[in-house]
Scaffold this motif. Sequence first.
Motif, short mmCIF file in Angstrom:
data_model
loop_
_atom_site.label_atom_id
_atom_site.label_comp_id
_atom_site.label_asym_id
_atom_site.label_seq_id
_atom_site.Cartn_x
_atom_site.Cartn_y
_atom_site.Cartn_z
N UNK A 1 0.60 8.38 -9.54
CA UNK A 1 -0.61 8.61 -8.76
C UNK A 1 -0.98 7.30 -8.11
N UNK A 2 -2.03 7.32 -7.31
CA UNK A 2 -2.45 6.10 -6.65
C UNK A 2 -3.25 5.20 -7.57
N UNK A 3 -3.74 4.10 -7.00
CA UNK A 3 -4.53 3.15 -7.76
C UNK A 3 -5.81 3.79 -8.25
N UNK A 4 -6.34 3.26 -9.36
CA UNK A 4 -7.59 3.80 -9.87
C UNK A 4 -7.96 3.21 -11.20
N UNK B 1 -7.31 -1.05 -15.21
CA UNK B 1 -7.23 -0.81 -13.77
C UNK B 1 -5.78 -0.76 -13.34
N UNK B 2 -5.41 0.27 -12.60
CA UNK B 2 -4.08 0.37 -12.01
C UNK B 2 -4.21 0.08 -10.52
N UNK B 3 -3.52 -0.95 -10.06
CA UNK B 3 -3.58 -1.32 -8.65
C UNK B 3 -2.24 -1.16 -7.98
N UNK B 4 -1.74 -2.24 -7.38
CA UNK B 4 -0.48 -2.18 -6.64
C UNK B 4 0.72 -2.51 -7.51
N UNK B 5 0.48 -2.93 -8.76
CA UNK B 5 1.56 -3.41 -9.61
C UNK B 5 1.45 -2.80 -11.00
N UNK B 6 2.53 -2.83 -11.77
CA UNK B 6 2.45 -2.38 -13.15
C UNK B 6 1.40 -3.18 -13.92
N UNK B 7 0.74 -2.51 -14.86
CA UNK B 7 -0.32 -3.16 -15.64
C UNK B 7 0.11 -3.31 -17.09
N UNK B 8 -0.34 -4.40 -17.71
CA UNK B 8 -0.10 -4.64 -19.13
C UNK B 8 -1.42 -5.10 -19.73
N UNK B 9 -1.91 -4.39 -20.75
CA UNK B 9 -3.20 -4.73 -21.34
C UNK B 9 -3.08 -5.58 -22.59
N UNK B 10 -1.85 -5.81 -23.06
CA UNK B 10 -1.67 -6.59 -24.27
C UNK B 10 -1.84 -5.76 -25.52
N UNK B 11 -2.30 -6.40 -26.58
CA UNK B 11 -2.42 -5.77 -27.90
C UNK B 11 -3.80 -5.13 -28.04
N UNK B 12 -3.84 -3.83 -28.31
CA UNK B 12 -5.11 -3.12 -28.48
C UNK B 12 -5.57 -3.23 -29.93
N UNK B 13 -6.82 -3.65 -30.09
CA UNK B 13 -7.38 -3.87 -31.41
C UNK B 13 -8.78 -3.26 -31.44
N UNK B 14 -8.99 -2.29 -32.31
CA UNK B 14 -10.27 -1.59 -32.37
C UNK B 14 -11.40 -2.48 -32.83
N UNK C 1 0.81 -1.22 0.00
CA UNK C 1 0.00 0.00 0.00
C UNK C 1 0.84 1.28 0.00
N UNK C 2 2.17 1.12 -0.14
CA UNK C 2 3.08 2.26 -0.24
C UNK C 2 2.96 3.21 0.96
N UNK C 3 2.74 2.64 2.14
CA UNK C 3 2.56 3.45 3.35
C UNK C 3 3.88 3.83 4.01
N UNK D 1 -10.02 7.49 -9.32
CA UNK D 1 -8.83 6.99 -8.63
C UNK D 1 -8.94 7.08 -7.14
N UNK D 2 -8.17 6.24 -6.49
CA UNK D 2 -8.02 6.26 -5.04
C UNK D 2 -6.56 6.55 -4.75
N UNK D 3 -6.25 7.73 -4.29
CA UNK D 3 -4.85 8.05 -4.03
C UNK D 3 -4.36 7.23 -2.85
N UNK D 4 -3.22 6.59 -3.03
CA UNK D 4 -2.63 5.76 -1.99
C UNK D 4 -1.71 6.60 -1.12
#
Length: 380
Positions: free
Chosen positions: A196-199, A213-226, A42-44, A169-172
Amino acid sequence: MKSVRPTSSPAAPADSYYRKREDWSGSSGKLNISVFVFRDTNRSGRYDLGDRPLASVAVEMRSAGEEVVVKQSNIAGFSNFEMSTSEEASLIQKPGRRTFEVIAPPGWVVTTGNAVQEVEFVALAGSVAGLICLQPPQLVGLAPVLSVRATLDLASMGGEDLDLRRVQGNTSPGNDAPFIWQRQRQGRGHEFSVRCGAGHFELVHGRFARPVTVGSFPAHVGDLNADREYAPDVGGDWRTIDFESAVQAGIGKIPNGYAGMGWDNFVAVDNAFYQGEGYVNGTISGRMVTYNGSGHPAEVLHENGFDLLGCHLTLGWIRAEGELAVIEAFQGDVLVAVDRVELSALGPVWYEPRFRNVTRVRFATEHYWQFIMDDLVVRV
């Protein structure tokens, strides 16, 4: 040491077995002085409930006139430096001031503000090692830099830039700065470092908007396809599969039907079973995680179709740091998506593809190393 007394001899006085020490002039033992390193979820800046030990973090010990000594934290989070005035092989043999420094891995920051600590060792006859610390090293917390990664399917997305927009967002603690991001671009790949915090966020490309969603870890969404339909995170019954009850013992193949899903070559295991840094660092909840058996591809399936929101993926062993996970999603026999996600044994990436109505998802690694998965979120 075991003592032997003839059975025919009279009973020895009880105090002969429980003698009090009278000579405190010397010391002949050894012990470890340790720097404890933890994942500050929680980065406290404190070691709170929910925080976990962090394995394979480098800690340097320096002192005047001596070589720098480097130890990695073990799976319990301790980097151990042996001290003794009587053992020649000990790293700390005499009084003096020493500096301990936690070397944050790339993409991580120290949250407790004490990456460098000065420790004074003094002699004390009769102590276990003959030395003590006036103030032992304090525990050190680390957290990954939050980021969002994506690649673009150029055939469907065109040449417009990709932007990141904050929705809610929820600032941590320690991250209450306004939403700021910095973008890096290489070919089809985009990475946003999020300060910024999670959100909840959206990746925006022209008229295309894709939640993430950004939580406690880096996020990867993969390949974006319209042209692809993505699963929304609202509506329906999303389930988080944590693997805590997947097997009866501490390790075993996950049987078909667990959590209502089909499983092929996924093994559930207690995170300390292999003494592997990634198994511990990749644990999100409880003690059980799952991995691809013998490093070979593994699949999660449901013949009637399911949505896969995301999961946490970690590399099993740090000697393969940078290994790529290859994830393929199918609708029947039709391949509908392929993603490549870089893994680390130091901590998870939150992989959030939002696959919609797929029948199986195949997880593999390019060089057949084990990946660790925890908290898989699906709905049927």
